[in-house]
Design an enzyme around this catalytic site. Sequence first.
Site, PDB file in Angstrom:
ATOM      1  N   GLU A 219     -21.554   7.105  12.529  1.00 58.47           N
ATOM      2  CA  GLU A 219     -21.136   5.807  11.982  1.00 58.47           C
ATOM      3  C   GLU A 219     -21.855   5.523  10.667  1.00 58.47           C
ATOM      4  OE1 GLU A 219     -18.877   3.867  12.267  1.00 58.47           O
ATOM      5  OE2 GLU A 219     -19.562   1.966  11.437  1.00 58.47           O
TER       6      GLU A 219
ATOM      7  N   TRP B 162       0.897  -1.167   0.000  1.00 56.05           N
ATOM      8  CA  TRP B 162       0.000   0.000   0.000  1.00 56.05           C
ATOM      9  C   TRP B 162       0.920   1.198   0.000  1.00 56.05           C
ATOM     10  CZ3 TRP B 162      -1.460   4.160   3.197  1.00 56.05           C
ATOM     11  CH2 TRP B 162      -2.727   4.706   2.952  1.00 56.05           C
TER      12      TRP B 162
END
Length: 607
Positions: free
Chosen positions: A480, A73
């Site tokens: 959330e 990554w």
Amino acid sequence: MCGIVGYVGSKPALSILMDGLRRLEYRGYDSAGVALVDGSGVSVTKAAGRISVLAAQLTEPMSQTTGIAHTRWATHGAPTDSNAHPHTDASGKIAIVHNGIIENYRALRTFLDKKGVKFTSDTDTEVLAQLIGLSYDGDLEEAVRRALHDVAGTYGIAVVCADQPGLIVAARKGSPLIVGVGKDEYILASDAAAILAHTSHVVYLADGEMASITRDGLQTTTLDAIPVTKDIEQVEWSLDQIELAGYDHFMLKEINEQPTSLETCLRGRIDLSEGQVHLGGLVDRMRDLVHAKRFILTACGTAWHAALVGEYLFEELIRVPVETEYASEFRYRNPIIDEGTVVIVVSQSGETADTLAALEEARQRGALTLGVVNVVGSSIARETDAGVFLHVGPEIGVASTKAFTGQVAVLAMIACLIGRRKHLSASNAAQFLEALAKVPDQTRSILDQADEAKKVAERYVDRENWLYLGRGYNYPVALEGALKLKEISYIHAEGLPAAEMKHGPIALITEGMPVVCIATKGTQYDRIMNNIEEVRTRGGSVIAVATEGDHAIEELADVVLRVPDTLEPLQPLLTAIPLQLIAFHAAVLRGCNVDKPRNLAKSVTVE
Ligand code: AGP
């Protein structure tokens, strides 16, 4: 974040390495590579893009029985073929894969430039490969040791050398490494997902430790060559738990696992007859917890939202001051930690760099630290003074779902455990725990209505901006829900305390704008109904999450999603689930990669 796999044994390494990389794909990456080694040398193949691009270059049978592999990554250097790992030293005899960041790589690169070293990439990892090559005089382990003494930063590395085929040297500082112990074979990996197909017996390397691994054994030492005895531990997860098991996406599997994951999370921990909670990991710390003067909960992302629910739970049940801090802010803010402060670190992976650093900050300032973690053997689980595991099973989808409800359930149990030793009566605790014990079944009834959430996604998937409103315990759920939508469908969404809307964001509301309002029965019901009116009068389209049996809300909302009634402090365990489903279906409808969203990783192990 990056993934490492290493194999040494009697079987051809390539297929084991490639299968291991595939099982680490969920960690997030943008290039991949493999190095195989035998007496004839080191063979490196690597490519930008998905693992399938790498596999297309590995069509020839390779018989080497030692190798290392990596999914990268990108941090330093774009995701290109040349920047992909493994990297080799100038001789081409030594290859390395690396997770982490070499913070002093520029100084080291200048030093190596002056030595005439020619670099082929922009990465910090190649600097380490060249440094090891420069230090190498026939003993790979010593060369790695010498090089690492000059390195500042974090690493999990695996190194091989053509002169010593059959040997992998590994080292860890700030980036996890696990060694799977098989029969005359060892599998090194960043996490257990790449090991479970071969063995469930593992050795966890700790920071500052090295391992020399051959098919005959594993020698572990410190960076100063002091031998370290390591226990072989058992990974509690099974292979089928990390497979799709018939689902098209891990995220949907894990959303649907929540009834059972919550049952497992609660199992053996709540005693309804006595109104008591039993958390073995806290037994030795109860005196400190009962006398705590203040709690600080710290985390990132979804775990931070769960921690915010925890703040409300702790204040209500324990009646002491509680603050919830973003770990990335806490670690740099020179926080005040005084006598009686308890810091609770919440993390699914147990490897999030900012959260780990916040933990270290708290430890250095003398706080008692607790971990609320899912991955057994993870860094946070090992470095906190005590803690409670979620026991919700491996979470593979990048978007956290069952870990969120698991974190809230554990924080609810901790709040009840401590509260019962302070002001919480046996009857009130029993009522709380009875309601908590019903939650797994209640989540089943929500999942039975999953199609309603899919219809919401179908109706609004083309809208580019959504609002999520909640009050009290449902304010963190609004945050959330917005994060879930953003991170997997790439639709912009903002979560707000509902009352805050009139202090600015209400200006955003346009005709037909989707506004998700969590409007379950409770102390805030009338006020959130007023907020819904405010949204409607400005043309917003109201998607309500409401309590079963509440029909008044149908007069105001364009869509109503239902959850069973429960105590207000436990509502996040239920109201989060329709929002998870909306985000999932919106992402699928938009053709997004639900389990591996762009730019994201399952565990953010770099700052
Ligand atoms: C949530 O869906 C994301 N995957 C992300 O916000 C995540 O919660 C955050 O990175 C923290 O991860 P942790 O719980 O493993 O520490």
